[in-house]
Design a protein around this motif. Structure first.
Motif, short mmCIF file in Angstrom:
data_model
loop_
_atom_site.label_atom_id
_atom_site.label_comp_id
_atom_site.label_asym_id
_atom_site.label_seq_id
_atom_site.Cartn_x
_atom_site.Cartn_y
_atom_site.Cartn_z
N THR A 65 0.83 -1.20 0.00
CA THR A 65 0.00 0.00 0.00
C THR A 65 0.87 1.25 0.00
O THR A 65 1.69 1.43 -0.87
CB THR A 65 -0.95 -0.03 1.21
OG1 THR A 65 -0.20 -0.18 2.42
CG2 THR A 65 -1.92 -1.20 1.10
N SER A 66 0.72 2.09 0.99
CA SER A 66 1.39 3.38 0.99
C SER A 66 2.90 3.22 1.11
O SER A 66 3.41 2.26 1.68
CB SER A 66 0.86 4.23 2.14
OG SER A 66 0.97 3.51 3.36
N VAL A 67 3.64 4.19 0.58
CA VAL A 67 5.10 4.17 0.62
C VAL A 67 5.59 5.52 1.14
O VAL A 67 4.95 6.55 0.93
CB VAL A 67 5.69 3.87 -0.78
CG1 VAL A 67 5.40 4.98 -1.76
CG2 VAL A 67 7.19 3.60 -0.69
N ALA A 68 6.72 5.51 1.85
CA ALA A 68 7.26 6.73 2.44
C ALA A 68 8.77 6.62 2.52
O ALA A 68 9.34 5.53 2.43
CB ALA A 68 6.67 6.97 3.84
N VAL A 69 9.42 7.77 2.67
CA VAL A 69 10.85 7.82 2.97
C VAL A 69 10.98 7.96 4.48
O VAL A 69 10.40 8.86 5.08
CB VAL A 69 11.53 9.01 2.27
CG1 VAL A 69 13.01 9.07 2.63
CG2 VAL A 69 11.35 8.90 0.75
N VAL A 70 11.69 7.03 5.10
CA VAL A 70 11.83 7.04 6.56
C VAL A 70 12.47 8.37 6.99
O VAL A 70 13.52 8.76 6.49
CB VAL A 70 12.69 5.85 7.05
CG1 VAL A 70 12.90 5.92 8.55
CG2 VAL A 70 12.00 4.54 6.67
N GLY A 71 11.82 9.05 7.91
CA GLY A 71 12.28 10.34 8.37
C GLY A 71 11.58 11.48 7.66
O GLY A 71 11.13 12.43 8.29
N VAL A 72 11.46 11.39 6.34
CA VAL A 72 10.81 12.44 5.55
C VAL A 72 9.30 12.28 5.57
O VAL A 72 8.55 13.24 5.68
CB VAL A 72 11.33 12.42 4.10
CG1 VAL A 72 10.60 13.44 3.25
CG2 VAL A 72 12.83 12.69 4.08
N GLY A 73 8.84 11.02 5.47
CA GLY A 73 7.41 10.75 5.41
C GLY A 73 6.95 10.49 3.99
O GLY A 73 7.76 10.36 3.07
N PRO A 74 5.63 10.42 3.77
CA PRO A 74 5.11 10.18 2.41
C PRO A 74 5.56 11.28 1.45
O PRO A 74 5.42 12.47 1.73
CB PRO A 74 3.59 10.21 2.60
CG PRO A 74 3.39 9.90 4.05
CD PRO A 74 4.56 10.52 4.77
N THR A 75 6.13 10.91 0.34
CA THR A 75 6.61 11.87 -0.65
C THR A 75 6.78 11.17 -1.98
O THR A 75 6.92 9.95 -2.03
CB THR A 75 7.96 12.49 -0.21
OG1 THR A 75 8.36 13.47 -1.16
CG2 THR A 75 9.04 11.43 -0.10
N LYS A 76 6.76 11.93 -3.04
CA LYS A 76 6.99 11.37 -4.37
C LYS A 76 8.43 11.55 -4.82
O LYS A 76 8.85 10.94 -5.80
CB LYS A 76 6.05 12.02 -5.38
CG LYS A 76 4.57 11.68 -5.15
CD LYS A 76 3.69 12.29 -6.23
CE LYS A 76 2.23 11.94 -6.00
NZ LYS A 76 1.37 12.54 -7.05
N GLN A 77 9.19 12.40 -4.12
CA GLN A 77 10.55 12.67 -4.56
C GLN A 77 11.43 13.09 -3.39
O GLN A 77 10.97 13.78 -2.48
CB GLN A 77 10.55 13.78 -5.61
CG GLN A 77 11.91 14.15 -6.15
CD GLN A 77 11.82 15.17 -7.28
OE1 GLN A 77 11.32 14.87 -8.34
NE2 GLN A 77 12.30 16.38 -7.02
N VAL A 78 12.68 12.66 -3.40
CA VAL A 78 13.66 13.07 -2.40
C VAL A 78 14.99 13.27 -3.12
O VAL A 78 15.27 12.60 -4.12
CB VAL A 78 13.78 11.99 -1.29
CG1 VAL A 78 14.32 10.68 -1.83
CG2 VAL A 78 14.63 12.49 -0.14
N VAL A 79 15.79 14.22 -2.63
CA VAL A 79 17.05 14.58 -3.29
C VAL A 79 18.23 14.13 -2.44
O VAL A 79 18.25 14.35 -1.22
CB VAL A 79 17.13 16.10 -3.53
CG1 VAL A 79 18.45 16.47 -4.19
CG2 VAL A 79 15.96 16.56 -4.40
N VAL A 80 19.22 13.51 -3.08
CA VAL A 80 20.45 13.11 -2.40
C VAL A 80 21.62 13.43 -3.31
O VAL A 80 21.46 13.74 -4.49
CB VAL A 80 20.46 11.59 -2.06
CG1 VAL A 80 19.26 11.21 -1.23
CG2 VAL A 80 20.50 10.76 -3.34
N GLY A 81 22.82 13.36 -2.77
CA GLY A 81 24.02 13.51 -3.60
C GLY A 81 24.47 12.18 -4.15
O GLY A 81 23.95 11.11 -3.79
N ASN A 82 25.43 12.21 -5.06
CA ASN A 82 25.99 10.97 -5.60
C ASN A 82 26.44 10.05 -4.48
O ASN A 82 27.07 10.48 -3.52
CB ASN A 82 27.18 11.27 -6.51
CG ASN A 82 26.77 11.38 -7.97
OD1 ASN A 82 25.63 11.10 -8.33
ND2 ASN A 82 27.70 11.80 -8.82
N GLY A 83 26.10 8.77 -4.61
CA GLY A 83 26.47 7.79 -3.60
C GLY A 83 25.52 7.74 -2.42
O GLY A 83 25.70 6.94 -1.50
N GLY A 84 24.50 8.60 -2.44
CA GLY A 84 23.58 8.66 -1.31
C GLY A 84 22.57 7.52 -1.29
O GLY A 84 22.29 6.89 -2.31
#
Length: 370
Positions: free
Chosen positions: A122-141
């Protein structure tokens, strides 16, 4: 056959049936409503047996008495066994973070075919950020994803095979080789694998998938820090020795903050005012980078989980005071980490760092806990 005899035999048969259903796979796969319907078999055996005893008073028979008592006992045993199965079976609803009510249990020791267990993601989330469609990281992240789920199975201890998949540049979904972690009464979790791009930015989609279901995707945007220019390049160069996989964004923060960091992401945001309207010295710019990098390490050094973050806040409260303006200890801790490595910088939240606080702040930036 006299009627008491018929009732006694019927009670015994119903009691035996109740035990057989309770101990067989039928009840485990039935789900909650049907399972409770099955439980009436044992209750019926008890009621029929009591009726047989009542009718047996007119012309007492030891055979009727023994048969009816056996039926009542079997019915009681079957009912108790059914209730036990229903409490522990996947037919009963369990609420999980990010998941709707559904028959959810966790386990991986059962040796059942994949077709026996139907997983619904069912629902999906980024741990810490919460439900989202996009998250930004640097190379190797890497970020940790979580998904709510439910399943139906023919056993109360099934094997849940859920994998993490990714899709690059609009191609097809492929397996990452990472299996989701299953823990009781918790969402499925998995960390995205390290990934780097030679482009300035590249979006890669991730999702959880089983043989019967797939979650909604989350887009992880990787930024190539070596292509940064201006203030982003300056801040990343200062943070990179301690936060090598972070991304840096120059953004309109809309407040007095010179920078911010959201737990769970790998993204340091710096106000557009820095170096323009807020003419910070070079040392103060480095202190700002190290302050936000300290927040990233506060998340990463404690396992990148909500539980670890709570432990970090408790440790910071024990080792650090609050800032002059009443800011929480985690902010003063980040200030002291920056001051430990850049003594010519500034304390954004005021106050004073003791030698012990400076030592603890430096420990965190070097990958340790407070």
């Amino acid at each position: 056959m006299r009627r008491p005899w018929g009732l006694a035999l019927l009670s015994l048969l119903a009691g035996v049936a109740a035990i057989a259903v309770a101990l067989g796979p039928l009840l485990a796969s039935s789900g909650g409503v049907h399972g409770f319907a099955f439980s009436t078999i044992g209750v019926g055996a008890i009621l029929i047996g009591l009726n047989a005893l009542r009718r047996n008073r007119r012309a007492p028979s030891a055979g009727v008495l023994a048969t009816a008592v056996a039926g009542i006992g079997a019915g009681a045993i079957g009912s108790v066994a059914m209730l036990g199965m229903l409490v522990t079976s996947p037919g009963g609803p369990t609420l999980l973070p990010f998941a709707p009510a559904g028959p959810v249990v966790a386990g991986s020791t059962g040796q059942w075919a994949a077709s026996t267990t139907q997983v619904t993601l069912t629902s999906v989330a980024v741990v810490g950020v919460g439900p989202t469609k996009q998250v930004v990281v640097g190379n190797g992240g890497s970020v940790r994803l979580a998904a709510g789920y439910s399943f139906r199975s023919a056993t109360s201890n099934p094997q849940l095979d859920v994998r993490l998949e990714r899709r690059v540049a609009g191609g097809g979904w492929t397996a990452t080789g990472i299996e989701a972690t299953v823990a009781p009464n918790a969402p499925l979790t998995a960390a995205t694998p390290a990934y780097s791009t030679t482009l300035a930015t590249e979006a890669v989609q991730y999702r959880f998938a089983s043989g019967t279901s797939a979650s909604a995707p989350v887009s992880v945007v990787y930024e190539n820090q070596h292509l940064y220019t201006g203030m982003a390049a300056t801040i990343y160069a200062d943070a990179a020795p301690y936060c090598p996989n972070t991304a840096v964004e120059i953004a309109h923060l809309g407040g007095r903050e010179a920078g911010d960091y959201a737990p769970g992401a790998l993204l340091i945001r710096i106000s557009t005012a820095v170096g323009v309207r807020a003419n910070l010295t070079r040392a103060s710019q480095r202190a700002l980078a190290l302050h936000e990098c300290s927040h990233e390490r506060q998340w990463l050094n404690y396992g990148g989980s909500q539980e670890g973050y709570a432990q970090m806040k408790a440790a910071a409260a024990a080792d650090f005071t609050v800032g002059d303006n009443g800011a929480p200890p985690i902010e003063h801790a980040a200030d002291c980490g920056a001051m430990a490595l850049e003594p010519n910088g500034y304390l954004g939240y005021g106050g004073f760092c003791t030698r012990a606080e400076l030592n603890e702040g430096a420990r965190l930036l070097n990958g340790q806990e407070y």
